[in-house]
Design an enzyme around this catalytic site. Structure first.
Site, PDB file in Angstrom:
ATOM      1  CG  LEU A  33      -1.892  -1.188   1.293  1.00 54.95           C
ATOM      2  CD1 LEU A  33      -2.745  -1.086   2.572  1.00 54.95           C
ATOM      3  CD2 LEU A  33      -2.793  -1.254   0.068  1.00 54.95           C
ATOM      4  CG  HIS A  34       1.108   3.353  -3.336  1.00 55.30           C
ATOM      5  ND1 HIS A  34       0.064   4.115  -3.830  1.00 55.30           N
ATOM      6  CD2 HIS A  34       1.219   2.303  -4.187  1.00 55.30           C
ATOM      7  CE1 HIS A  34      -0.414   3.561  -4.926  1.00 55.30           C
ATOM      8  NE2 HIS A  34       0.262   2.448  -5.168  1.00 55.30           N
ATOM      9  CG  HIS A  37      -3.044   1.228  -2.527  1.00 55.50           C
ATOM     10  ND1 HIS A  37      -1.686   1.032  -2.581  1.00 55.50           N
ATOM     11  CD2 HIS A  37      -3.560   0.469  -3.520  1.00 55.50           C
ATOM     12  CE1 HIS A  37      -1.398   0.181  -3.543  1.00 55.50           C
ATOM     13  NE2 HIS A  37      -2.517  -0.176  -4.147  1.00 55.50           N
ATOM     14  CD  GLN A  61      -4.742  -8.512 -11.281  1.00 58.14           C
ATOM     15  OE1 GLN A  61      -5.799  -8.786 -10.713  1.00 58.14           O
ATOM     16  NE2 GLN A  61      -4.242  -7.288 -11.281  1.00 58.14           N
ATOM     17  CD  GLN A 148      -7.813  10.064 -13.976  1.00 58.34           C
ATOM     18  OE1 GLN A 148      -8.317  10.827 -13.133  1.00 58.34           O
ATOM     19  NE2 GLN A 148      -7.021  10.504 -14.943  1.00 58.34           N
ATOM     20  CG  ASP A 150      -4.715   0.544 -12.587  1.00 53.62           C
ATOM     21  OD1 ASP A 150      -3.794   0.037 -13.238  1.00 53.62           O
ATOM     22  OD2 ASP A 150      -4.600   0.884 -11.398  1.00 53.62           O
ATOM     23  CD  GLN A 153      -8.480  -2.165 -12.162  1.00 54.72           C
ATOM     24  OE1 GLN A 153      -7.749  -3.155 -12.177  1.00 54.72           O
ATOM     25  NE2 GLN A 153      -8.406  -1.260 -11.206  1.00 54.72           N
ATOM     26  CG  MET A 184       2.360   7.934  -5.326  1.00 54.00           C
ATOM     27  SD  MET A 184       1.768   8.213  -3.682  1.00 54.00           S
ATOM     28  CE  MET A 184       2.843   9.567  -3.232  1.00 54.00           C
ATOM     29  CB  SER A 186       2.748  -1.632  -5.677  1.00 58.82           C
ATOM     30  OG  SER A 186       1.533  -1.280  -5.060  1.00 58.82           O
TER      31      SER A 186
END
Ligand code: AMP
Length: 282
Positions: A33-34, A37, A61, A148, A150, A153, A184, A186
Site C-alpha cells: 500500500l502507498h 491506495h 491477472q 483513475q 488504471d 480497468q 504512485m 507499488s
C-alpha cells in the site's frame, strides 16, 4: 481491525455492519500500500459508513513472464496502515480460498480489451474481471472505489457492473502523485535511483500534449510522435502513447470539441512498466 482470511467470515462481518444500518464501501488492492491506495480508502470513507479493503495478489491477472513472483508484498505494514486509516476489516484470502478446484467457466472481455493495456497484456483484464466479480459477490459492497490510474480497468468494471447487474456504485479516485508528478505505484519500488529520477518524464509528456490539445492543436499524431521520440531519447521504451476515446477505449483518430478522451501512456524504464493517463475534455 480484523484481518480475515475466509469467505464466510468476511460475509458475517459485512452482514453485521449492514444489520447496524451501515453502508459498506470496498477498495480492492494487491497490497504494498502507498498514498494512492490510502487516498482511495479516504474517498470510500467519505461515501460509505464503513470501508472494507481486500489485499490479494491475484495470480489470474499476471501473464507468463510477468512479475507475479517479484510483486512487492508487505502484509504486516499494510495491515498497520489499514488499521491507522480506520478500515473496518481487511480481507486477505489465499489462492485456495479464491480459486479452489478446477474452474469450468471463464469471462471474456470484448472490444474494450482491444487497445491500451488489454492489447499489451493478454488475459490481464479477464483476470481482473474474474477476481473483482468474485470479490463483489463475496463482499457485496454498496460502493467500490478504483483508481483513475488504471482507467481501462475502471471502464471495463463499469461495464461489468452494468452488464452483470451488480448492485454496487463504482467511484473513480484521482491519481495520487509524488511531488515530482510520478503516479504512485507499488511497482515504483522496482525503479533504480536514476530511473526514479527520470520516471516523471511520462507525466510531463502527457501534460504537454494535453495542454497542446486544449490550445487547439489539430495534428495529434505528429504531437504524439514527437513526444515518443523525446521520451525514447530519455531512455524510455514506449509501449503506447495515445489518445483514446473515453467510452470505447479505442484510439481517437481525431480530437473534436465537446468530447471526452483518455490521453494515456505506458513505458518501460528497464524492466519496469509505468502507466499514466490524463482525462481530456475538449
Ligand atoms: P493495485 O494494488 O495496484 O491493484 O491498485 C489497487 C487500486 O488502487 C486500483 O483501483 C488502482 O487503480 C488504485 N491506484 C493505484 N495507484 C494509484 C494512485 N497513484 N492513485 C490513486 N489510485 C491508485
Amino acid at each position: 481491525m480484523e484481518a480475515i482470511r475466509h469467505i464466510d467470515e468476511i460475509r458475517q462481518t459485512v452482514d453485521k455492519l449492514k444489520k447496524q444500518g451501515k453502508t459498506v464501501g470496498f477498495v480492492p488492492t494487491m497490497g504494498a500500500l502507498h498514498e494512492g491506495h490510502l487516498s482511495l480508502f479516504r474517498l470510500a470513507q467519505q461515501r460509505a459508513d464503513e470501508v472494507i479493503v481486500s489485499i490479494y495478489v491475484n495470480p489470474e491477472q499476471f501473464g507468463p513472464g510477468e512479475d507475479f513472483d517479484e510483486y512487492p508484498r508487505s502484509l504486516d505494514e499494510d495491515l498497520a496502515l489499514c488499521s491507522e486509516e480506520g478500515i473496518a476489516a481487511v480481507f486477505v484470502p489465499t489462492d485456495d480460498v479464491m480459486y479452489p478446484g478446477k474452474r469450468f467457466l471463464r469471462i471474456e472481455v470484448d472490444e474494450l480489451n482491444d487497445h491500451m493495456d488489454g492489447k499489451s497484456r493478454p488475459g490481464f483484464f479477464e483476470g481482473i474481471l474474474l477476481v473483482v466479480n468474485k470479490l463483489f459477490n463475496i463482499v457485496k459492497p454498496d460502493i467500490a472505489v478504483f483508481g483513475q490510474k488504471d482507467i481501462q480497468q475502471f471502464r471495463i468494471l463499469e461495464q461489468m457492473v452494468t452488464e452483470f447487474n451488480h448492485d454496487v456504485e463504482l467511484i473513480m479516485g484521482p491519481i495520487k502523485r509524488a511531488n515530482d508528478g510520478l503516479a504512485m505505484s507499488s511497482r515504483n519500488a522496482y525503479l533504480k535511483e536514476d530511473q526514479r529520477r527520470r520516471a516523471p518524464g511520462l507525466y510531463r509528456s502527457l501534460r504537454y500534449v494535453k495542454q497542446q490539445i486544449l490550445d487547439g492543436a489539430t495534428n495529434i499524431g505528429l504531437l504524439l510522435d514527437h513526444q515518443k521520440k523525446e521520451l525514447e531519447a530519455k531512455g524510455f521504451e514506449i509501449d503506447y502513447l495515445e489518445v483514446f476515446s473515453f467510452d470505447r477505449v479505442a484510439p481517437a483518430g481525431e480530437v473534436t470539441s465537446g468530447n471526452k478522451y483518455i490521453l494515456a501512456g505506458a513505458v518501460y524504464l528497464g524492466e519496469t512498466r509505468l502507466i499514466d493517463n490524463l482525462i481530456v475534455e475538449t
